[in-house]
Write a protein that holds these residues in place. Sequence first.
Motif, PDB file in Angstrom:
ATOM      1  N   ILE A 232       0.839  -1.209   0.000  1.00 31.31           N
ATOM      2  CA  ILE A 232       0.000   0.000   0.000  1.00 31.31           C
ATOM      3  C   ILE A 232       0.872   1.256   0.000  1.00 31.31           C
ATOM      4  O   ILE A 232       0.633   2.212  -0.750  1.00 31.31           O
ATOM      5  CB  ILE A 232      -0.964  -0.019   1.211  1.00 31.31           C
ATOM      6  CG1 ILE A 232      -2.044  -1.084   0.966  1.00 31.31           C
ATOM      7  CG2 ILE A 232      -1.594   1.350   1.452  1.00 31.31           C
ATOM      8  CD1 ILE A 232      -2.961  -1.335   2.127  1.00 31.31           C
ATOM      9  N   VAL A 233       1.909   1.243   0.834  1.00 31.51           N
ATOM     10  CA  VAL A 233       2.795   2.410   0.925  1.00 31.51           C
ATOM     11  C   VAL A 233       3.479   2.658  -0.429  1.00 31.51           C
ATOM     12  O   VAL A 233       3.560   3.796  -0.915  1.00 31.51           O
ATOM     13  CB  VAL A 233       3.834   2.225   2.055  1.00 31.51           C
ATOM     14  CG1 VAL A 233       4.928   3.281   1.990  1.00 31.51           C
ATOM     15  CG2 VAL A 233       3.139   2.256   3.419  1.00 31.51           C
ATOM     16  N   GLU A 234       3.917   1.564  -1.031  1.00 32.40           N
ATOM     17  CA  GLU A 234       4.594   1.672  -2.328  1.00 32.40           C
ATOM     18  C   GLU A 234       3.653   2.277  -3.378  1.00 32.40           C
ATOM     19  O   GLU A 234       4.027   3.170  -4.138  1.00 32.40           O
ATOM     20  CB  GLU A 234       5.032   0.273  -2.766  1.00 32.40           C
ATOM     21  CG  GLU A 234       6.269   0.287  -3.610  1.00 32.40           C
ATOM     22  CD  GLU A 234       6.820  -1.129  -3.822  1.00 32.40           C
ATOM     23  OE1 GLU A 234       6.477  -2.061  -3.062  1.00 32.40           O
ATOM     24  OE2 GLU A 234       7.592  -1.294  -4.765  1.00 32.40           O
ATOM     25  N   LEU A 239       1.939   7.028  -6.582  1.00 34.20           N
ATOM     26  CA  LEU A 239       0.942   8.037  -6.957  1.00 34.20           C
ATOM     27  C   LEU A 239       1.444   9.459  -6.685  1.00 34.20           C
ATOM     28  O   LEU A 239       0.740  10.434  -6.899  1.00 34.20           O
ATOM     29  CB  LEU A 239      -0.370   7.804  -6.187  1.00 34.20           C
ATOM     30  CG  LEU A 239      -1.187   6.585  -6.621  1.00 34.20           C
ATOM     31  CD1 LEU A 239      -2.306   6.310  -5.632  1.00 34.20           C
ATOM     32  CD2 LEU A 239      -1.761   6.794  -8.019  1.00 34.20           C
ATOM     33  N   GLY A 240       2.636   9.543  -6.134  1.00 35.86           N
ATOM     34  CA  GLY A 240       3.260  10.859  -5.959  1.00 35.86           C
ATOM     35  C   GLY A 240       3.273  11.387  -4.535  1.00 35.86           C
ATOM     36  O   GLY A 240       3.647  12.535  -4.292  1.00 35.86           O
TER      37      GLY A 240
END
Length: 368
Positions: A232-234, A239-240
């Motif tokens: 999720i973090v990646e 997404l910026g």
Amino acid sequence: KKKIAIMTSGGDSPGMNGVVRACVRMAIHLGCDAYCIYEGYEGLVRGGDLIRKMEWHDVRGWLSEGGTLIGTARCMAFFERAGRLAAARNLIAHGIDAVIICGGDGSLTGADRFRAEWPSLIEELEANGEYTALQLEPYRHLNIVGLVGSIDNDLSGTDATIGCYSALARICYAIDLIEATASSHSRAFVVEVMGRHCGWLALMAGVATGADFIFIPEKPREDNWREEMCGIVEQHRKLGKRKTIVIIAEGAIDREGNKITPNMVKDLLADKKGLALDTRITTLGHVQRGGTAVAYDRMLATLQGVEAVRAVLEATPETPTCVITINENKIVRKPLMEAVQDTKKVAQAIENQKFDEAMGLRDTEFSE
Ligand code: F6P
């Protein structure tokens, strides 16, 4: 004149002073004498000048004060019968047979036991020759009403405990501050929040700040939590997003009941191939508990304090000890021990790894 005493017990929470102010003023308004028991159960056991008569002006300005101005303390003596006998003696010496207690479930359970034991304590005072039967006649029953003061929002049966929204506001403010520095350095922060065995503060803070990932005791993480979180973090980074915020409740656990610590999360974010985020840990600690109450807690403290005085005056020996709650925006009286037992069931369900049952027993919806 009826004499009503008010005390605060357990960990302090924002709004406790509002409770004391409302109880003192409502008691006086209804023609009663109001007393404060200072230092929680310690004051009840020690008596003397720790039990003080309060006037209208004594609580002026208390709505906007943090902590509890009448003090709170952990008191071992109250666990012993001798301590509770001293407490009964002190109340009778002041002519008090109605007590309002604002605290967590432990403090309120202690109060209920004290009430149940009261007739036998009175008998002992009589047997000791300290008072005659006639003198004790007005004190055959003790009426107790509870109010839930805690930042954890961990009592089943009420939508909000007094103080939880203030702590939540403090957490959100702190995370806003952290976000500015996180974003500047493109860093990750693991923020540990309080709540003991309850994830309400972490969950609500996660929603209110748009955190990347949260850990709460009621939703123990599966074995694959590492991959899940990093994935999720990646994705968010791709997404910026220049900042990563992971909120972890102090009671966070995995499916086996093992504690998930901020260090474990930090090491993962820092070491995971492809992520390698510069990561810091912030433990918010008691900052969450201190400071003045937000408007909601002042309102809750005031409305519940007023209701507590009414309830303690209307209680009969037959009515079970009640706790004042809020349900769907209505101030309600509920049997104290039912709320405490439901709360215990949540803890037990989590311990027995019956997580769906635990979710169902909490009043707050924890659905995703
Ligand atoms: O119950 C309130 C609370 O602040 C919890 O969130 C926390 O686990 C605990 O009290 C901390 O207790 P103490 O102030 O004794 O360190």
